[in-house]
Design a protein around this motif. Structure first.
Motif, PDB file in Angstrom:
ATOM      1  N   TYR A   1     -10.545  58.057 -17.041  1.00 54.37           N
ATOM      2  CA  TYR A   1     -10.879  56.675 -16.773  1.00 54.37           C
ATOM      3  C   TYR A   1      -9.972  55.555 -16.895  1.00 54.37           C
ATOM      4  CZ  TYR A   1     -15.603  58.784 -17.938  1.00 54.37           C
ATOM      5  OH  TYR A   1     -16.541  59.328 -17.809  1.00 54.37           O
ATOM      6  N   LYS A   2      -8.941  55.886 -17.651  1.00 57.17           N
ATOM      7  CA  LYS A   2      -7.753  55.188 -17.724  1.00 57.17           C
ATOM      8  C   LYS A   2      -7.000  54.494 -16.409  1.00 57.17           C
ATOM      9  CE  LYS A   2      -3.076  54.433 -20.137  1.00 57.17           C
ATOM     10  NZ  LYS A   2      -2.174  54.878 -20.790  1.00 57.17           N
ATOM     11  N   GLY A   3      -6.952  53.363 -16.130  1.00 57.96           N
ATOM     12  CA  GLY A   3      -6.488  52.535 -15.118  1.00 57.96           C
ATOM     13  C   GLY A   3      -7.395  52.409 -14.176  1.00 57.96           C
ATOM     14  N   LYS A   4      -8.624  52.950 -14.037  1.00 56.10           N
ATOM     15  CA  LYS A   4      -9.790  52.620 -13.290  1.00 56.10           C
ATOM     16  C   LYS A   4     -10.477  51.091 -13.308  1.00 56.10           C
ATOM     17  CE  LYS A   4     -10.765  57.462 -12.249  1.00 56.10           C
ATOM     18  NZ  LYS A   4     -11.561  58.549 -12.190  1.00 56.10           N
ATOM     19  N   GLU A   5     -10.861  50.730 -12.384  1.00 61.34           N
ATOM     20  CA  GLU A   5     -11.544  49.408 -12.473  1.00 61.34           C
ATOM     21  C   GLU A   5     -13.017  49.786 -12.589  1.00 61.34           C
ATOM     22  OE1 GLU A   5     -11.075  45.954 -10.251  1.00 61.34           O
ATOM     23  OE2 GLU A   5      -8.925  46.613  -9.846  1.00 61.34           O
ATOM     24  N   LEU A   6     -13.718  49.519 -13.871  1.00 66.25           N
ATOM     25  CA  LEU A   6     -15.084  50.008 -13.968  1.00 66.25           C
ATOM     26  C   LEU A   6     -15.867  48.885 -14.291  1.00 66.25           C
ATOM     27  CD1 LEU A   6     -14.211  53.007 -16.304  1.00 66.25           C
ATOM     28  CD2 LEU A   6     -15.115  53.014 -14.103  1.00 66.25           C
ATOM     29  N   SER A   7     -17.002  48.819 -14.058  1.00 66.49           N
ATOM     30  CA  SER A   7     -18.024  47.631 -14.124  1.00 66.49           C
ATOM     31  C   SER A   7     -18.246  47.875 -15.697  1.00 66.49           C
ATOM     32  CB  SER A   7     -19.081  47.743 -13.417  1.00 66.49           C
ATOM     33  OG  SER A   7     -19.904  48.865 -13.693  1.00 66.49           O
ATOM     34  N   ASP A   8     -18.974  46.758 -16.443  1.00 62.19           N
ATOM     35  CA  ASP A   8     -19.564  47.241 -17.746  1.00 62.19           C
ATOM     36  C   ASP A   8     -20.413  48.237 -17.963  1.00 62.19           C
ATOM     37  OD1 ASP A   8     -17.888  44.844 -18.616  1.00 62.19           O
ATOM     38  OD2 ASP A   8     -19.354  43.699 -18.904  1.00 62.19           O
ATOM     39  N   ARG A   9     -21.425  48.329 -16.854  1.00 63.41           N
ATOM     40  CA  ARG A   9     -22.471  49.379 -16.778  1.00 63.41           C
ATOM     41  C   ARG A   9     -21.716  50.759 -16.708  1.00 63.41           C
ATOM     42  NH1 ARG A   9     -26.050  52.359 -13.595  1.00 63.41           N
ATOM     43  NH2 ARG A   9     -27.867  52.834 -14.797  1.00 63.41           N
TER      44      ARG A   9
END
Length: 113
Positions: free
Chosen positions: A68-76
């Motif tokens: 996940y590090k460095g990825k743009e993720l939504s709160d959900r």
């Protein structure tokens, strides 16, 4: 009733549990690695903590760094990642009625019990 989201293998979580035991107040222990919260429950915890979901993530965990590090993720998406990998959830989390804290440092727990 007070609730602690607890990981018995974590020193800080064990310290948090000891604080609750010494308080002599009734509390419930949720071993969240065994009983994973629902999406609704984890969302409510984040709201009670008054933080963004990313602030509940253990960012030094190997799972986070590799996936996940460095990825743009939504709160959900962050909440889903924590539910799929509950080791990512910061601990311990203590909830007392409509207040919640992360027990790091352990003294935070004293503010709500």
């Amino acid at each position: 009733m007070i609730k602690i989201y607890h990981n018995p293998r974590c020193t800080k979580s064990r310290q948090g549990l000891a604080i609750l035991e010494n308080s002599r107040k009734e509390f419930e222990v949720v071993k969240y690695l065994d009983t994973i919260p629902s999406e609704k429950e984890l969302t409510e915890i984040v709201q009670l903590l008054n933080i963004a979901p990313i602030d509940l993530v253990r960012k030094n965990e190997k799972i986070w760094k590799e996936n996940y590090k460095g990825k743009e993720l939504s709160d959900r998406e962050i909440i889903i990642a924590m539910l799929q990998n509950p080791k990512l959830i910061e601990r311990p989390i203590i909830i007392n009625k409509n207040k919640a804290v992360i027990g790091r440092p352990s003294e935070n727990i004293l503010t709500i019990i």
